[in-house]
Design a protein around this motif. Structure first.
Motif, PDB file in Angstrom:
ATOM      1  N   TRP A  75       0.866  -1.246   0.046  1.00 20.66           N
ATOM      2  CA  TRP A  75       0.063   0.199  -0.069  1.00 20.66           C
ATOM      3  C   TRP A  75       0.854   1.067  -0.189  1.00 20.66           C
ATOM      4  N   THR A  76       0.640   2.196  -0.618  1.00 16.06           N
ATOM      5  CA  THR A  76       1.166   3.354  -0.819  1.00 16.06           C
ATOM      6  C   THR A  76       0.814   4.426   0.255  1.00 16.06           C
ATOM      7  N   VAL A  77       1.634   5.119   1.110  1.00 15.67           N
ATOM      8  CA  VAL A  77       1.130   5.774   2.171  1.00 15.67           C
ATOM      9  C   VAL A  77       1.643   6.996   2.040  1.00 15.67           C
ATOM     10  N   LEU A 107       8.211   7.352   5.054  1.00 15.66           N
ATOM     11  CA  LEU A 107       7.547   5.993   4.852  1.00 15.66           C
ATOM     12  C   LEU A 107       6.754   6.032   3.687  1.00 15.66           C
ATOM     13  N   ILE A 113       3.799   0.290   2.962  1.00 18.22           N
ATOM     14  CA  ILE A 113       3.267  -0.510   4.198  1.00 18.22           C
ATOM     15  C   ILE A 113       2.795  -1.852   3.437  1.00 18.22           C
ATOM     16  N   SER A 122       0.735  -5.845   3.774  1.00 16.62           N
ATOM     17  CA  SER A 122       0.080  -6.768   4.650  1.00 16.62           C
ATOM     18  C   SER A 122       0.288  -8.172   4.121  1.00 16.62           C
ATOM     19  N   VAL A 181       1.808  -6.880   9.213  1.00 11.40           N
ATOM     20  CA  VAL A 181       2.043  -5.756   8.529  1.00 11.40           C
ATOM     21  C   VAL A 181       3.600  -5.325   8.452  1.00 11.40           C
ATOM     22  N   ARG A 194       6.454  -1.994   7.205  1.00 12.86           N
ATOM     23  CA  ARG A 194       7.098  -0.879   6.713  1.00 12.86           C
ATOM     24  C   ARG A 194       8.028  -1.095   5.483  1.00 12.86           C
ATOM     25  N   GLU A 205      -5.759   2.700   4.138  1.00 14.57           N
ATOM     26  CA  GLU A 205      -4.887   3.825   3.519  1.00 14.57           C
ATOM     27  C   GLU A 205      -5.337   4.035   2.008  1.00 14.57           C
ATOM     28  N   TYR A 206      -5.209   5.136   1.539  1.00 10.35           N
ATOM     29  CA  TYR A 206      -4.306   6.181   2.277  1.00 10.35           C
ATOM     30  C   TYR A 206      -5.215   7.153   2.912  1.00 10.35           C
ATOM     31  N   VAL A 214      -4.170  -2.163   5.008  1.00 15.61           N
ATOM     32  CA  VAL A 214      -3.416  -1.610   6.316  1.00 15.61           C
ATOM     33  C   VAL A 214      -3.743  -0.210   6.806  1.00 15.61           C
ATOM     34  N   ARG A 227      -2.368   3.198   9.114  1.00 18.78           N
ATOM     35  CA  ARG A 227      -1.460   3.962  10.441  1.00 18.78           C
ATOM     36  C   ARG A 227      -2.641   4.329  11.452  1.00 18.78           C
TER      37      ARG A 227
END
Lengths: 219, 219, 219, 219
Positions: free
Chosen positions: A125-127, A161, A164, A166, A172, A174, B151-152, B172, B174
């Motif tokens: 996933w892009t955070v 960051l 992330i 899963s 999970v 990073r 996310e995002y 996922v 945060r």
């Protein structure tokens, strides 16, 4: 831009699964898809000075590092040379099991330990969607088979960051982390097990192209 | 230490599931388990000035905030008062759907948008085991039923990231994030759907006790 | 809370200025004003294992470190023991010329180089007024005579930057910096030259009391 | 790359010192030295929609913002449009007294207050030499005359701190700061008083060229 792709190149020469997935070595696969960035060379453990003589490193803008089973066979002199080059501005992209490589642990100042388990589906996933390393990377993408890497990942808190992950087991991780050390930039990207065709996947290739570009020195 | 637990207190009065899980309101459940921290009061939307008169806020060290369906009914004057108190040092713990509350969006400077979906199992992972908010919290714990937040998540990069959650759908999030604004500290913790008994769970209670303690002003 | 103050204790035994300012050693001066924190012991280079036997470190919550002229004489075994204890949660407060100490460089992963020059007036400015280490510290305070430490300070970007100093020559320095490594917290505070009465100054004492309290493990 | 330089353009039309230093307005001076980046336009308060119609902003990759005496005259509708564009990826470079502009305060979530005083010599120090904004900028440089901006600067901790300044009065200031909000990047650079020829100075021009390039969206 001059890129050097370093790989211990052990698993793929031992035959079996890794040899089937990366017949010419992981380094060759990666070097091929980084070709548009400029001059790309490869280097491996068995070469003199592991292929990382001072002249090679001095001419390298970004070094990618894949290692796993023989971290301890990398000479301390070469490690210190790599580290000094990072401090002077060379970018370093550390891949998968490279989390336990000598240069990475030396630059992080921590154990870089993590949890792991075989054969899991990973979703990335892009955070940080505005980050250069996320450029053109989808909001999420699946790696059908990949080793599970899970938290706690014992690294200093990433300065940025970006991804992330899963896993089907609920863990999970990073999986895309940025740091600076001196003038140099470091990007760690966790997908990349030697028996899974991770580096043949377009999204992963996009991440590493972006990562190498981001890590390049500014001047 | 003076703690105020604010809740819009709408769902629980409308009967059905939320009323069954939190018969006296989420604020009462939270206030009960925070009791050891000092003097704990509650405040809700329907009270004059939403229960957050200047005298109340001036005497509050840490404010917890739960809101969801009536964010827009919170008066701008009260929001500015809350924000000014945070700048002056009051801690703010924002819970679950409070991500879209006026004070949180005002302090973040972003949309605070996220993805969501009902009825998922959430696993919370500690990614900063030495952080005060992780004190006594296990490496991971499961919340059997919880709304999925994914996310995002459009917030500024957390200054400290303490927890990351995964969901059965592979998402996922945060889920435990820290920021500072002026002299004030802000902790966001995402678990806490009004129809799930999340605030009755010991691990969640431990996180919020730690979070309130961490957010308290230093003097 | 168990505190150990480590000092190489070389300058003060060689007589002259350092002996006059710190007749019993810097470690004794610091230990005295940290007394309210709990049990405080001192340790020096010349003791067996530099006074840092495993049993001592295991019982230490926060270690303060002053070193300058004999960094290289600190045994690598002791350094690795200190580093491992930080990873496990022990706080580390690094003082002044300790920026070039082995444990600090090992944990930072950088050269920790800086500029320096003798005999300057330093003004310390608080840039994180809500941080626990700034508790009770004025917005700015002057150290009448102090060695100049100037940027570029080659450390990873601090996770929290609490103080910035200026000097009469116009230099600036990130003089109060926080990092985490594993479960441990690290605070670096740059004032503290051995021939200046810096550790006799109340504001500096307040910073170090706060710093030790902040660095203490959470459990 | 499309750049828009916004200036309230009030001081320079009122004659006296500002008119002498920037006869065509600060916006014209800045636009001139940014010319190599691509298409550069200017916009000012007195134009319809302050020159920032939706079509203009939609076509802008990076917006530079100089304001001081008439922050309150900027319409809230335009501010929200600017903020939404930043969230969507537009870069924002905020200059000097723009620290109190509506878009900046809105995006920071803090007061953005600071100390100030007239007519000081400022020395700018690079504390992140490998950062793209420091590319080609010396380790330090002097601005002979400049308004003093001093700490405490009430902004969220910068995600990247590139420059710190000192002043002849001994003050310090985080003068080059980076943040992200949504997909957008924000760079604040404090030098730039309207009666000092700061924007005619090559080092400052280099910083702003780098800053605009850094803030540009990745795609």
């Amino acid at each position: 831009m001059n890129v050097t792709v370093w790989n211990e190149h052990v698993h793929e020469r031992e035959g079996a699964e890794a040899a089937r997935v990366y017949p010419d070595g992981i380094q060759a696969t990666i070097a091929a898809f980084l070709g548009d960035l400029g001059a790309v060379r490869t280097a491996t453990l068995s070469e003199p000075e592991h292929g990382l003589a001072a002249a090679v490193l001095d001419a390298t803008d970004v070094l990618l590092w894949w290692g796993h089973s023989v971290h301890d066979e990398v000479s301390d002199a070469v490690v210190e040379r790599v580290v000094a080059r990072v401090w002077a501005g060379m970018g370093l992209v550390v891949l998968h099991s490279g989390h336990h490589s000598k240069p990475f642990k030396r630059l992080m100042g921590t154990t870089c330990d993590l949890r792991w388990r075989h054969d899991e589906r990973e979703t990335v996933w892009t955070v940080a969607p505005g980050h250069p390393i996320a450029d053109g990377v989808p909001a999420s993408f699946v790696i059908p088979e990949q080793e599970m890497y899970g938290e706690y990942f014992d690294v200093p808190p990433p300065e940025q960051l970006v991804f992330i992950s899963s896993f089907t087991g609920g863990e999970v991780f990073r999986s895309g982390c940025c740091w600076t050390r001196g003038r140099g930039r470091i990007f760690f990207f966790s997908p990349g097990h030697e028996t899974n065709p991770v580096y043949h996947q377009p999204e992963v290739q996009r991440v590493l192209i972006n990562g190498a570009r981001w890590a390049a020195p500014v001047e």
